[in-house]
Design a protein around this motif. Structure first.
Motif, mmCIF file in Angstrom:
data_model
loop_
_atom_site.group_PDB
_atom_site.id
_atom_site.type_symbol
_atom_site.label_atom_id
_atom_site.label_comp_id
_atom_site.label_asym_id
_atom_site.label_seq_id
_atom_site.Cartn_x
_atom_site.Cartn_y
_atom_site.Cartn_z
ATOM 1 N N MET A 136 0.460 -1.449 -0.063
ATOM 2 C CA MET A 136 -0.265 0.213 -0.021
ATOM 3 C C MET A 136 0.807 1.246 -0.559
ATOM 4 O O MET A 136 2.083 1.466 0.368
ATOM 5 C CB MET A 136 -0.733 -0.088 1.187
ATOM 6 N N ASN A 137 0.727 1.926 -0.940
ATOM 7 C CA ASN A 137 1.723 3.609 -1.069
ATOM 8 C C ASN A 137 1.206 4.201 -0.052
ATOM 9 O O ASN A 137 0.036 4.748 -0.053
ATOM 10 C CB ASN A 137 1.509 3.466 -2.626
ATOM 11 N N ILE A 138 2.201 4.986 0.897
ATOM 12 C CA ILE A 138 1.651 5.771 1.601
ATOM 13 C C ILE A 138 1.047 7.105 0.642
ATOM 14 O O ILE A 138 -0.070 7.866 2.230
ATOM 15 C CB ILE A 138 2.936 6.617 2.385
ATOM 16 N N ASP A 139 1.771 7.040 -0.047
ATOM 17 C CA ASP A 139 1.453 8.788 -0.614
ATOM 18 C C ASP A 139 -0.619 8.138 -1.259
ATOM 19 O O ASP A 139 -1.301 9.315 -0.613
ATOM 20 C CB ASP A 139 1.594 9.289 -2.296
ATOM 21 N N ASN A 140 -0.676 7.595 -1.403
ATOM 22 C CA ASN A 140 -2.439 7.075 -1.995
ATOM 23 C C ASN A 140 -2.833 6.980 -1.001
ATOM 24 O O ASN A 140 -3.939 7.503 -1.156
ATOM 25 C CB ASN A 140 -2.526 5.717 -2.969
ATOM 26 N N LEU A 141 -2.438 6.175 -0.170
ATOM 27 C CA LEU A 141 -3.151 6.258 2.079
ATOM 28 C C LEU A 141 -3.563 7.294 2.226
ATOM 29 O O LEU A 141 -4.776 8.152 2.789
ATOM 30 C CB LEU A 141 -2.132 5.730 2.664
ATOM 31 N N GLU A 142 -2.526 8.200 2.155
ATOM 32 C CA GLU A 142 -2.668 9.523 3.007
ATOM 33 C C GLU A 142 -3.942 10.118 1.881
ATOM 34 O O GLU A 142 -4.900 11.229 2.737
ATOM 35 C CB GLU A 142 -1.716 10.520 3.096
ATOM 36 N N LYS A 143 -3.505 10.544 0.351
ATOM 37 C CA LYS A 143 -4.784 11.079 0.029
ATOM 38 C C LYS A 143 -6.596 10.367 0.273
ATOM 39 O O LYS A 143 -7.623 11.027 -0.197
ATOM 40 C CB LYS A 143 -4.634 10.804 -2.040
ATOM 41 N N ASN A 144 -6.337 9.031 0.466
ATOM 42 C CA ASN A 144 -7.824 7.799 1.042
ATOM 43 C C ASN A 144 -7.984 8.991 1.675
ATOM 44 O O ASN A 144 -9.525 8.991 1.742
ATOM 45 C CB ASN A 144 -7.413 7.462 0.872
ATOM 46 N N VAL A 145 -7.330 9.269 2.792
ATOM 47 C CA VAL A 145 -7.574 9.872 4.209
ATOM 48 C C VAL A 145 -7.970 11.062 4.441
ATOM 49 O O VAL A 145 -9.241 11.501 4.724
ATOM 50 C CB VAL A 145 -6.396 9.284 5.174
ATOM 51 N N ARG A 146 -7.548 11.495 3.609
ATOM 52 C CA ARG A 146 -7.883 13.373 3.534
ATOM 53 C C ARG A 146 -9.874 13.340 2.170
ATOM 54 O O ARG A 146 -10.711 13.888 2.612
ATOM 55 C CB ARG A 146 -7.289 13.653 2.158
ATOM 56 N N ARG A 147 -9.549 12.436 1.411
ATOM 57 C CA ARG A 147 -11.039 12.716 1.244
ATOM 58 C C ARG A 147 -12.249 12.147 1.709
ATOM 59 O O ARG A 147 -13.280 12.403 1.308
ATOM 60 C CB ARG A 147 -10.906 11.314 -0.038
ATOM 61 N N SER A 148 -12.036 10.723 2.692
ATOM 62 C CA SER A 148 -12.417 10.530 3.565
ATOM 63 C C SER A 148 -13.441 11.541 4.109
ATOM 64 O O SER A 148 -14.443 11.929 4.874
ATOM 65 C CB SER A 148 -12.129 9.433 4.348
ATOM 66 N N ILE A 149 -12.381 12.288 5.149
ATOM 67 C CA ILE A 149 -11.959 13.513 5.660
ATOM 68 C C ILE A 149 -12.949 14.684 5.560
ATOM 69 O O ILE A 149 -14.148 14.527 5.809
ATOM 70 C CB ILE A 149 -11.302 13.919 6.332
ATOM 71 N N TYR A 150 -12.631 15.146 3.855
ATOM 72 C CA TYR A 150 -14.225 15.815 3.360
ATOM 73 C C TYR A 150 -15.405 15.295 2.755
ATOM 74 O O TYR A 150 -16.239 15.721 3.417
ATOM 75 C CB TYR A 150 -13.264 16.046 1.624
ATOM 76 N N PHE A 151 -15.232 13.829 2.466
ATOM 77 C CA PHE A 151 -16.656 13.000 2.671
ATOM 78 C C PHE A 151 -17.362 13.693 3.220
ATOM 79 O O PHE A 151 -18.905 13.649 3.509
ATOM 80 C CB PHE A 151 -16.435 11.970 1.739
ATOM 81 N N VAL A 152 -16.947 12.846 4.282
ATOM 82 C CA VAL A 152 -17.912 13.258 5.839
ATOM 83 C C VAL A 152 -17.888 14.437 6.213
ATOM 84 O O VAL A 152 -19.373 14.417 6.782
ATOM 85 C CB VAL A 152 -16.501 12.054 7.232
ATOM 86 N N SER A 153 -16.801 15.187 5.893
ATOM 87 C CA SER A 153 -17.620 17.035 5.880
ATOM 88 C C SER A 153 -18.593 17.482 5.458
ATOM 89 O O SER A 153 -19.264 17.746 6.108
ATOM 90 C CB SER A 153 -16.470 17.406 6.721
#
Length: 188
Positions: free
Chosen positions: A1-18
């Motif tokens: 699992m790529n760390i950069d992709n992981l960080e992008k996915n975490v940000r996307r999830s935070i944006y989606f829930v917000s």
């Protein structure tokens, strides 16, 4: 699992829930004010229902997102743990090989010191033989000399003892050389 992709996915999830936390109440307000022409209620029960509605939409999203990232975190930790174990195993193997190499090197150094000592003794005995031969040539082989141990002996007897000592030292040297060949067969 790529760390950069992981960080992008975490940000996307935070944006989606917000975004869902903001969009859900906004649509609710638009629905009642503009579509149904309702005024803001002063009844706390109605506000409680609005809170239940928003909570009913946002809480499952937050819970799903939390579960998803918890599972992702466990999988990531599992992968990293496996890589760490592999690295530790490789490191252990390298250290074991280094320890074996150091042990062999130490044994070879010890044997080399012993070989040098024996070669020095053989060289000293040969020098002593040469001195005895010179004296024998001058005085004859039955000439009596004082040995290194302080005993009077004829040159013939001293030469025999010294030759026996050289033979003993040579056998010891051969034994040590065989040990070196056993320890490090590729050296010889």
């Amino acid at each position: 699992m790529n760390i950069d992709n992981l960080e992008k996915n975490v940000r996307r999830s935070i944006y989606f829930v917000s975004l869902a936390s903001v969009v859900a109440p906004t649509f609710y307000i638009i629905w009642f004010w503009f579509v149904n022409n309702r005024a803001m209620s002063k009844d706390t029960e109605a506000w409680g229902q609005l809170g239940d509605f928003v909570g009913g939409i946002v809480n499952p999203l937050i819970a799903f997102s939390a579960f998803y990232w918890l599972a992702t975190s466990v999988l990531l930790q599992k992968t990293e743990l496996a890589e760490t174990r592999k690295s530790l195993e490789e490191s252990k193997n390298v250290q074991e090989e280094q320890a074996k190499t150091v042990l062999i090197s130490t044994k070879l150094q010890y044997l080399n010191i012993q070989l040098e000592a024996i070669n020095s003794q053989i060289s000293a005995e040969r020098s002593y033989i040469n001195q005895l031969i010179q004296q024998g040539q001058i005085h004859g082989t039955e000439y009596t000399v004082v040995t290194r141990s302080g005993v009077n002996m004829t040159i013939n007897k001293v030469l025999k003892e010294v030759n026996d000592q050289i033979t003993t030292h040579s056998e010891e040297r051969d034994r040590l050389i065989n040990q070196v060949k056993t320890i490090a067969p590729n050296l010889g």
